[in-house]
Write a protein that holds these residues in place. Structure first.
Motif, short mmCIF file in Angstrom:
data_model
loop_
_atom_site.label_atom_id
_atom_site.label_comp_id
_atom_site.label_asym_id
_atom_site.label_seq_id
_atom_site.Cartn_x
_atom_site.Cartn_y
_atom_site.Cartn_z
N VAL A 202 0.72 -1.25 -0.09
CA VAL A 202 -0.04 0.21 -0.03
C VAL A 202 0.57 1.19 0.08
CG1 VAL A 202 -2.04 -0.91 0.88
CG2 VAL A 202 -0.33 -0.35 2.38
N ASP A 203 0.24 2.20 -0.34
CA ASP A 203 0.91 3.66 -0.12
C ASP A 203 0.79 4.30 0.89
OD1 ASP A 203 1.72 6.19 -0.73
OD2 ASP A 203 0.47 6.23 -2.65
N GLN A 204 1.58 4.79 1.54
CA GLN A 204 1.65 5.18 3.09
C GLN A 204 0.54 6.32 2.87
OE1 GLN A 204 4.99 5.30 5.32
NE2 GLN A 204 6.16 3.75 4.35
N LEU B 123 -9.54 -1.36 4.92
CA LEU B 123 -9.20 -2.34 4.10
C LEU B 123 -10.41 -2.90 3.88
CD1 LEU B 123 -7.29 -4.34 2.94
CD2 LEU B 123 -7.36 -5.64 5.02
N ARG B 124 -10.89 -2.87 2.64
CA ARG B 124 -12.30 -3.21 2.43
C ARG B 124 -13.49 -2.63 3.54
NH1 ARG B 124 -9.07 -7.54 0.58
NH2 ARG B 124 -9.31 -8.42 2.67
N ASP B 125 -14.27 -3.59 4.09
CA ASP B 125 -15.30 -2.89 4.90
C ASP B 125 -14.55 -2.95 6.44
OD1 ASP B 125 -15.07 -5.70 5.25
OD2 ASP B 125 -17.17 -5.80 5.67
N VAL C 54 1.81 -4.27 4.07
CA VAL C 54 1.09 -4.55 5.40
C VAL C 54 0.74 -6.02 5.37
CG1 VAL C 54 -1.08 -4.06 6.66
CG2 VAL C 54 0.25 -2.17 5.49
N VAL C 55 1.18 -6.63 6.52
CA VAL C 55 0.99 -7.99 6.80
C VAL C 55 -0.24 -7.96 7.70
CG1 VAL C 55 1.61 -10.01 7.75
CG2 VAL C 55 3.54 -8.50 6.68
N VAL C 56 -1.31 -8.48 7.33
CA VAL C 56 -2.47 -8.73 8.20
C VAL C 56 -2.42 -9.79 8.92
CG1 VAL C 56 -4.91 -8.42 8.13
CG2 VAL C 56 -3.68 -7.23 6.50
#
Lengths: 164, 619
Positions: free
Chosen positions: B512-514, B528-530, B556-558
């Motif tokens: 992602v763009d910071q 992130l989505r919803d 980003v590691v979710v």
């Protein structure tokens, strides 16, 4: 009988030859019991471990075992210096666990008799904790500080290590 | 009592191993028997188990054990012959007796035989041996009536295996033959005792027993089984040997290649090719070997599950609830280290389901459900995870009530509660000290249970999830890694430092763009989505020196930790790797956010991030 045994034991301590590994740290010479030293190695790559006391340099891989490394200079509040060719890690057995200590240089193994150990002078200034100094050895040419590294970390520090 | 200085320690070990195994199975069988009392095979198996225990212990001279086992056997014998009918009362007593047997065996195992109070249990067994207790003809009652008065059971018992055993040292046979059939032994014991301490009649114990105070017997029999020894399938061992053989071959090949290289009689291209092949074969053999060893460490989850029918039975009797426990997938295998750890959390969850979840029969009928509640315990493999679920069809979790309780205890405010999602409310259950029960019982309601469950699951790198519908029941789903020794991990780079994140908790990774990060109350978040994902910058948490070059893009590691989701911000993803977990030792054991370490291919140490602890560091 019991008392006699104890008597002999204490006598032995005084006359017994003790072998020490001597190492240098900021121009002073120190010694530790040779039986506590597992091995002496050159500086490998140290992995930094975040959120630890400043003197914990990190961990290394010692043939598949992960061993924490303590910087003696930082621990004793001495001026930090660059690692050079002489820099060594002394891997010691601390209550059954291995721990490495960075020292400036390791010089030799010396033999002294137990009676040569004098209690440390009461007023040792600086960052070295009194508790880990087991005594001083005053020989003709040299002055050796005998360390008991197992006492190096106070109870609080141990707790901080484990309870942070 | 004779001290256990059995001449043959091996014999004793064998006895303990066998008995322990039999006892483990016995509990389970007994519970099954209660449900299907006309299963003669099962009945016979139970009878045989207890008979074997009795035989072996009388052979070794454990008199108390013999006495209890013998009476139990008698009752079972009558059940087997149809003179008695299986009833909850009989089962209660038989279970009590097996508990006592377990306790006695654990005494023997511990090496100190104590005088235990056995009469209480035996006396409870006796009524079932009386003719009146039976439903039909008395068959074996004559000698039994005698025993009740004299309490010299197995000398009178003709079928007792003790005298016949040919291995029973060299006891002169005349003595044996005389001893066996004679009903009043008091003259004999001195002879027998003088020769071997092993086959000693129980009558010898009776007088000594009086002065010894009965010792409290609670709980000790539970930890009978220990996991210090493993049974391994011979085939698995053979496979392992094959793999090791291959490994040796590859090593020889490696030595050869190295020699050739040293002597310089190999050209570069050949070497490259040879070495490449070798590497491939080595990695193949090693991963095979790893699989084999891992498999050997695997034990069926049955080991834990088989305790539960017993627990559920006794709880349902205590609580006056009717429960049908269904166990699915007990053959699912997982690492022994995990098996050892999930026992307690599961017991908590089952107790909760029994106590809070399921209703009493009356309540159930009122709610239009069947009288008998169902509790389903299921285990299943999914990828390299095992999923264990505990599902009941009880009243479900009342979010309203949970919320009010939490407000009462000052854990949350009214406003907070109003905005909470169902999932967040369920999370409240895991808070330490939380309990909706007004009164703590023996079973639950002390408010420590769920907290403990969460901690234990966390320790195992697992996730826990709650599904519940009010009035229809709830389900607790545990996701656990198959093993703790070797894990799949995602290697990430944070400003030049390599860290490893257990793949089991990684849900997804995104670039992602910071500039897309938002700031809510000082907390960086990502849409992130919803969902709104809280972000943690590893660089900040770990105090890594930034390396200057800043890039707008980052990764980003979710990760999911227990019931939370969050995003870890890293500089770069390095790749996925299987890593062996190494402990950091005692001194560095509790660094926040760090679960352990591992050694990378180049010999460097990389730290393993603990996503769960990470979420707490940031709170």
């Amino acid at each position: 009988m019991q008392n006699a045994l104890v008597q002999i034991k204490t006598d032995n301590i005084h006359d017994e030859l003790i072998q020490l590994v001597s190492f240098n740290l900021d121009q002073e010479e120190y010694g530790v019991d040779v039986l506590k030293v597992r091995e002496i190695i050159r500086m490998p790559i140290v992995t930094r471990v975040p959120n630890t006391p400043h003197y914990v340099e990190g961990v290394i891989n010692l043939r598949g075992k992960v061993v924490p490394i303590i910087c003696m200079r930082k621990k004793f509040g001495l001026v930090e210096s660059e690692n050079d060719k002489q820099t060594r890690i002394m891997v010691m057995d601390m209550d059954g666990e291995l721990m490495g200590f960075i020292v400036d240089a390791v010089s030799e193994v010396i033999r002294i008799s137990g009676s040569e150990i004098q209690p440390s002078p009461a007023m040792v200034a600086g960052g070295i904790d009194q508790e880990c100094i087991a005594g001083v050895i005053n020989q003709a040419e040299r002055l050796l500080v005998l360390l008991n590294l197992e006492k190096m970390f106070s109870r609080d520090e141990k707790n901080m290590f484990t309870g942070m | 009592m004779p001290p256990i200085d059995c001449e043959d320690q091996e014999l004793l070990d064998g006895f303990l191993a066998e008995t322990t195994e039999l006892l483990e199975k016995l509990d389970d069988d007994l519970i099954t028997l209660e449900k299907s009392s006309d299963d003669t095979d099962l009945m016979n198996r139970i009878f045989r188990s207890i008979h074997t225990i009795k035989g072996a212990s009388s052979f070794l001279g454990f008199d108390l054990l013999v006495k209890v086992a013998h009476k139990t056997e008698d009752v079972l014998n009558r059940l087997r012959k149809g003179e008695l009918v299986v009833s909850p009362e009989i089962m209660d007593v038989i279970l009590e007796a097996t508990d006592l047997v377990k306790l006695l065996v654990s005494d023997i195992k511990a090496g100190d035989i104590q005088e235990r109070e056995t009469d209480g249990t035996i006396n409870k067994l006796l009524p079932f041996l009386l003719d009146t207790a039976g439903v039909s003809k008395p068959v074996a009652s004559a000698p039994q009536a005698d025993e009740q008065q004299v309490s010299t059971p197995e000398t009178a018992e003709v079928t007792s295996p003790q005298p016949q055993s040919p291995t029973a040292t060299d006891l002169p046979s005349p003595a044996v033959e005389r001893e066996a059939p004679i009903d009043s032994p008091p003259i004999q014991p001195s002879v027998a005792v003088a020769q071997v301490p092993v086959p000693k009649p129980a009558s010898d114990v009776a007088p000594k027993k009086a002065p010894a105070p009965p010792k409290p017997a609670e709980g000790k029999g539970d930890d009978l089984s220990d996991n210090s020894t493993v049974r391994v399938d011979v085939k698995r061992l053979d496979d392992l040997m094959n793999q090791v053989g291959e490994l040796v071959l590859e090593r020889n090949r490696m030595i050869q290649i190295n020699q050739d290289l040293q002597q310089n009689d190999v050209n570069r291209a050949d070497f490259n090719e040879e070495f490449g092949k070798l590497t491939k074969r080595m990695s193949f053999v090693t991963s095979e070997l790893q699989m084999q060893v891992l498999k050997m460490r695997m034990i069926p989850v049955e080991k834990v599950f088989k305790k539960f029918p017993r627990i559920v039975r006794s709880m349902s009797r205590d609580l006056g609830k009717e429960v049908d426990l269904q166990i699915i997938g007990e053959e699912t295998e997982l690492d022994r280290s995990v098996v050892d750890e999930i026992g307690d959390p599961l017991i908590h969850l089952i107790r909760n389901a029994m106590d809070h979840g399921l209703e009493t029969p009356d309540e159930r009928i009122e709610a239009g459900k069947s009288r008998c509640g169902t509790l389903v315990l299921a285990a299943v493999h999914e990828g390299n995870q095992i999923i264990i679920s505990i599902k009941d069809d009880g009243r479900g979790i009342d979010t309203e009530r949970v919320g009010r309780k939490a407000i009462e205890r000052g854990l949350i405010t009214e406003d907070q509660f109003a905005t909470m999602s169902q999932r967040e409310v369920f999370d409240l259950l895991f808070l330490p000290g939380f309990s909706t029960k007004e009164k703590a019982t023996d079973l639950s309601g002390r408010g420590v249970g769920m907290d403990v469950v969460k901690t234990n699951i966390k320790k195992l790198n697992g996730l826990i999830e709650i599904k519940s519908t009010k009035g229809l029941g709830s389900e607790f789903i545990l996701r656990l890694p198959l093993t703790l020794a070797i894990i799949q991990s995602l290697l990430v780079e944070v400003e030049g430092e390599i860290y490893s994140i257990p793949l089991s908790s990684v849900l997804e990774t995104i670039r992602v763009d910071q500039r897309k990060f938002h700031l809510i109350g000082g907390q960086e978040v990502l849409k992130l989505r919803d969902i709104v994902l809280p972000l943690i910058r590893l660089q900040k948490v770990f105090n890594v020196q930034p390396r200057g070059e800043s890039d707008d893009f980052c990764y980003v590691v979710v990760v999911g930790a227990a019931e939370k989701r969050m995003g870890l911000v890293v500089t770069r993803l390095v790749g996925q790797q299987e890593v062996a977990i190494k402990s950091l030792g005692n001194y560095l054991a509790n660094i926040p956010g760090i679960a352990g370490s591992t050694i990378l291919g180049d010999g460097r140490v990389a730290l393993i991030i603990d996503p769960v602890a990470m979420s707490e560091v940031c709170e």
